[in-house]
Design an enzyme around this catalytic site. Structure first.
Site, PDB file in Angstrom:
ATOM      1  N   TYR A  81       0.817  -1.215   0.000  1.00 56.87           N
ATOM      2  CA  TYR A  81       0.000   0.000   0.000  1.00 56.87           C
ATOM      3  C   TYR A  81       0.847   1.261   0.000  1.00 56.87           C
ATOM      4  CZ  TYR A  81       0.296  -1.785   4.775  1.00 56.87           C
ATOM      5  OH  TYR A  81       0.729  -2.358   5.938  1.00 56.87           O
ATOM      6  N   HIS A  92       9.665  -4.790  -1.840  1.00 54.91           N
ATOM      7  CA  HIS A  92       9.047  -3.458  -1.966  1.00 54.91           C
ATOM      8  C   HIS A  92       9.686  -2.439  -1.016  1.00 54.91           C
ATOM      9  CE1 HIS A  92       5.652  -6.021  -3.490  1.00 54.91           C
ATOM     10  NE2 HIS A  92       5.600  -5.041  -4.370  1.00 54.91           N
ATOM     11  N   ILE A  93       9.731  -2.810   0.283  1.00 51.81           N
ATOM     12  CA  ILE A  93      10.164  -1.824   1.288  1.00 51.81           C
ATOM     13  C   ILE A  93      11.683  -1.686   1.299  1.00 51.81           C
ATOM     14  CG2 ILE A  93      10.087  -1.224   3.749  1.00 51.81           C
ATOM     15  CD1 ILE A  93       7.405  -2.861   3.851  1.00 51.81           C
ATOM     16  N   ASP A 137      19.584 -10.295  -0.735  1.00 49.62           N
ATOM     17  CA  ASP A 137      18.282 -10.898  -0.989  1.00 49.62           C
ATOM     18  C   ASP A 137      18.557 -12.134  -1.849  1.00 49.62           C
ATOM     19  OD1 ASP A 137      15.061  -9.541  -1.387  1.00 49.62           O
ATOM     20  OD2 ASP A 137      15.630 -11.494  -2.208  1.00 49.62           O
ATOM     21  N   ARG A 149       9.280  -7.739  11.054  1.00 52.21           N
ATOM     22  CA  ARG A 149       8.534  -8.579  11.985  1.00 52.21           C
ATOM     23  C   ARG A 149       9.420  -8.878  13.184  1.00 52.21           C
ATOM     24  NH1 ARG A 149       4.670  -7.015  10.031  1.00 52.21           N
ATOM     25  NH2 ARG A 149       2.980  -8.067   8.956  1.00 52.21           N
ATOM     26  N   ASP A 169       9.962  -1.103  15.045  1.00 49.58           N
ATOM     27  CA  ASP A 169       8.534  -0.845  14.856  1.00 49.58           C
ATOM     28  C   ASP A 169       7.730  -2.122  15.105  1.00 49.58           C
ATOM     29  OD1 ASP A 169       6.493   1.063  14.084  1.00 49.58           O
ATOM     30  OD2 ASP A 169       6.203  -0.131  12.265  1.00 49.58           O
ATOM     31  N   GLU A 189       4.489  -7.755  20.575  1.00 48.37           N
ATOM     32  CA  GLU A 189       3.669  -6.578  20.255  1.00 48.37           C
ATOM     33  C   GLU A 189       2.164  -6.795  20.398  1.00 48.37           C
ATOM     34  OE1 GLU A 189       5.168  -6.086  16.078  1.00 48.37           O
ATOM     35  OE2 GLU A 189       3.044  -5.949  15.572  1.00 48.37           O
ATOM     36  N   HIS A 213       4.268  -0.376  15.726  1.00 46.21           N
ATOM     37  CA  HIS A 213       3.882  -0.880  14.395  1.00 46.21           C
ATOM     38  C   HIS A 213       3.116   0.210  13.639  1.00 46.21           C
ATOM     39  CE1 HIS A 213       3.519  -4.952  12.241  1.00 46.21           C
ATOM     40  NE2 HIS A 213       3.426  -3.982  11.345  1.00 46.21           N
TER      41      HIS A 213
HETATM   42  P1  NAD Z   1       8.332  -8.126  -0.104  1.00 46.31           P
HETATM   43  O1  NAD Z   1       7.717  -9.471  -0.230  1.00 46.31           O
HETATM   44  O2  NAD Z   1       8.085  -7.118  -1.159  1.00 46.31           O
HETATM   45  O3  NAD Z   1       9.918  -8.279   0.050  1.00 46.31           O
HETATM   46  C1  NAD Z   1      10.520  -9.202   0.902  1.00 46.31           C
HETATM   47  C2  NAD Z   1      11.879  -9.540   0.307  1.00 46.31           C
HETATM   48  O4  NAD Z   1      12.578 -10.327   1.251  1.00 46.31           O
HETATM   49  C3  NAD Z   1      11.805 -10.341  -0.999  1.00 46.31           C
HETATM   50  O5  NAD Z   1      12.550  -9.691  -2.008  1.00 46.31           O
HETATM   51  C4  NAD Z   1      12.403 -11.681  -0.626  1.00 46.31           C
HETATM   52  O6  NAD Z   1      13.118 -12.287  -1.700  1.00 46.31           O
HETATM   53  C5  NAD Z   1      13.328 -11.268   0.510  1.00 46.31           C
HETATM   54  N1  NAD Z   1      13.748 -12.366   1.357  1.00 46.31           N
HETATM   55  C6  NAD Z   1      13.097 -13.501   1.682  1.00 46.31           C
HETATM   56  N2  NAD Z   1      13.853 -14.258   2.497  1.00 46.31           N
HETATM   57  C7  NAD Z   1      15.014 -13.574   2.693  1.00 46.31           C
HETATM   58  C8  NAD Z   1      16.210 -13.837   3.427  1.00 46.31           C
HETATM   59  N3  NAD Z   1      16.353 -14.957   4.143  1.00 46.31           N
HETATM   60  N4  NAD Z   1      17.186 -12.910   3.400  1.00 46.31           N
HETATM   61  C9  NAD Z   1      17.054 -11.782   2.684  1.00 46.31           C
HETATM   62  N5  NAD Z   1      15.962 -11.484   1.960  1.00 46.31           N
HETATM   63  C10 NAD Z   1      14.948 -12.372   1.970  1.00 46.31           C
HETATM   64  O7  NAD Z   1       7.871  -7.574   1.329  1.00 46.31           O
HETATM   65  P2  NAD Z   1       7.738  -6.058   1.786  1.00 46.31           P
HETATM   66  O8  NAD Z   1       6.398  -5.540   1.411  1.00 46.31           O
HETATM   67  O9  NAD Z   1       8.953  -5.312   1.374  1.00 46.31           O
HETATM   68  O10 NAD Z   1       7.708  -6.243   3.373  1.00 46.31           O
HETATM   69  C11 NAD Z   1       8.886  -6.531   4.090  1.00 46.31           C
HETATM   70  C12 NAD Z   1       8.566  -6.740   5.560  1.00 46.31           C
HETATM   71  O11 NAD Z   1       7.952  -5.565   6.101  1.00 46.31           O
HETATM   72  C13 NAD Z   1       7.585  -7.881   5.840  1.00 46.31           C
HETATM   73  O12 NAD Z   1       8.030  -8.581   6.971  1.00 46.31           O
HETATM   74  C14 NAD Z   1       6.290  -7.160   6.166  1.00 46.31           C
HETATM   75  O13 NAD Z   1       5.471  -7.925   6.999  1.00 46.31           O
HETATM   76  C15 NAD Z   1       6.807  -5.922   6.867  1.00 46.31           C
HETATM   77  N6  NAD Z   1       5.886  -4.768   6.888  1.00 46.31           N
HETATM   78  C16 NAD Z   1       5.933  -3.937   7.967  1.00 46.31           C
HETATM   79  C17 NAD Z   1       5.089  -2.823   8.029  1.00 46.31           C
HETATM   80  C18 NAD Z   1       5.120  -1.876   9.197  1.00 46.31           C
HETATM   81  O14 NAD Z   1       4.262  -0.992   9.305  1.00 46.31           O
HETATM   82  N7  NAD Z   1       6.076  -1.982  10.100  1.00 46.31           N
HETATM   83  C19 NAD Z   1       4.202  -2.586   6.976  1.00 46.31           C
HETATM   84  C20 NAD Z   1       4.201  -3.443   5.870  1.00 46.31           C
HETATM   85  C21 NAD Z   1       5.051  -4.537   5.829  1.00 46.31           C
END
Ligand code: NAD
Length: 331
Positions: free
Chosen positions: A101, A156-157, A176, A235, A259, A264, A296
């Site tokens: 989002y 993404h992030i 990654d 997480r 965060d 949590e 969070h």
């Molecule tokens: P995403 O799926 O777009 O990206 C995750 C990346 O991690 C992928 O490129 C994947 O290949 C990589 N990955 C998987 N296993 C790995 C490893 N062992 N070592 C290194 N890289 C690895 O996910 P995203 O949307 O970027 O979200 C990332 C994290 O942020 C998730 O845990 C999500 O739950 C969390 N998140 C937190 C908030 C918040 O408000 N704090 C909000 C949204 C998402």
């Protein structure tokens, strides 16, 4: 079209109104999550959107949705573990989520916290509250463009974070298992070990699963540079909290920005009445001036909330028009 939106919160109001005006749709907003208790409300609606942390319920809920002609549920969240896909498939209900989002919301929050820790802003503020306006040598710091930033997880992030740090002139390295060539302009892919060993700032952006659980533990903290700034917005379960607290206490870590915490669910997004309700790990971390904890809330921007509503509504509209939803979860 007539849509019923469960798990509605008041911050979504302007975006729902805007959608209704733009699309001549009608959205009924229900604060409660979708469950067996209120599934009957769905009768007469064309589409269902929900945002909730509790399961939508047992087979009877899916059966009723099917009877009401609902063939699609759009979740206004990344997570979809509130859905039982066996039942969804049995009753031919397709599911979509909002997978990204606003990655930038989380990335900007991480950068803000990293800069705060680097420049000791919270510590300086606390000293000022004690009427101490001196600047002792331990408050001397460095500038961010000198820093090597290590990003674990370049989805993404992680990618949005890499772009921000690169724009500030940092050397950005990342790990990654999936290589993405389009990230080349702003991040140098390397090994997990190199990220751990060589970074001044480390930021975690991987999903939590059995292979990433506790991926940062004692040996990883031991391998980090002294004074490292460690950011976890992904997480809580990715990090061994006790090992992190020990590394903070020993002076190995210069600062942490969290965060997320494994504990949590006990207190984030709640107003507590007594400090005794706080989990032990938080109580320990809260004593440390170089630990910044946010509940969070990294995602919480107007853009993110707007996108949750807009993307969810867009997918319902696409589905009802016979088009493939953009964010189908196909399990
Ligand atoms: P995403 O799926 O777009 O990206 C995750 C990346 O991690 C992928 O490129 C994947 O290949 C990589 N990955 C998987 N296993 C790995 C490893 N062992 N070592 C290194 N890289 C690895 O996910 P995203 O949307 O970027 O979200 C990332 C994290 O942020 C998730 O845990 C999500 O739950 C969390 N998140 C937190 C908030 C918040 O408000 N704090 C909000 C949204 C998402």
């Amino acid at each position: 079209m007539k849509i019923i939106m469960f798990g509605f919160s008041s911050d979504e109001t302007p975006f729902c109104k805007k959608w209704e005006e733009k699309n001549q749709d009608k959205i009924k907003c229900v604060t409660e999550p979708l469950t067996a208790d209120n599934v009957d409300m769905v009768a007469g609606f064309d589409g269902v959107s929900t945002k909730q942390v509790v399961s939508i319920g047992d087979e009877s809920v899916y059966h009723k949705l099917n009877q009401f002609g609902i063939k699609f549920i759009s979740l206004r969240s990344v997570g979809y573990n509130v859905i039982n896909f066996n039942f969804a498939n049995k009753y031919e209900i397709k599911i979509a989520n909002v997978p990204a989002y606003s990655p930038r919301a989380i990335a900007e929050n991480g950068l803000t916290v990293a800069l705060n820790l680097l420049r000791h802003i919270s510590i300086i503020q606390e000293r000022e509250r004690q009427l101490d306006f001196t600047i002792p040598q331990e408050l001397m710091t460095d500038e961010i463009y000198n820093k090597t930033v290590g990003i674990i997880g370049l989805g993404h992030i992680g990618t949005a974070s890499a772009q921000l740090y690169r724009a500030l002139g940092c050397k950005v390295i990342g790990y990654d298992p999936i290589y993405n060539a389009s990230n080349e302009p702003f991040v140098e892919y390397t090994t997990f070990k190199n990220v751990i060993n060589k970074s001044d700032i480390i930021t975690l952006h991987t999903p939590l699963n059995s292979s990433t659980h506790n991926m940062i533990g004692k040996s990883e903290f031991d391998g980090m540079k002294k004074n490292v700034i460690f950011i976890n917005q992904a997480r809580g379960g990715l990090v061994d909290t006790q090992a992190m607290i020990a590394a903070l206490k020993s002076g190995k870590i210069g600062g942490v920005g969290l965060d997320v915490l494994t504990s949590e669910a006990q207190f984030f997004w709640k107003k507590l009445t007594s400090a005794q309700e706080l989990p032990e790990d938080y109580q320990e971390l809260a004593k440390m001036p170089n630990a910044i904890i946010t509940p969070h809330s990294a995602y919480y921007t107007k853009t993110a909330v707007r996108n949750m509503v807009e993307q969810s509504m867009t997918d319902i509209k696409r589905f009802l028009a016979g088009k493939k939803p953009l964010y189908l979860v196909d399990l």
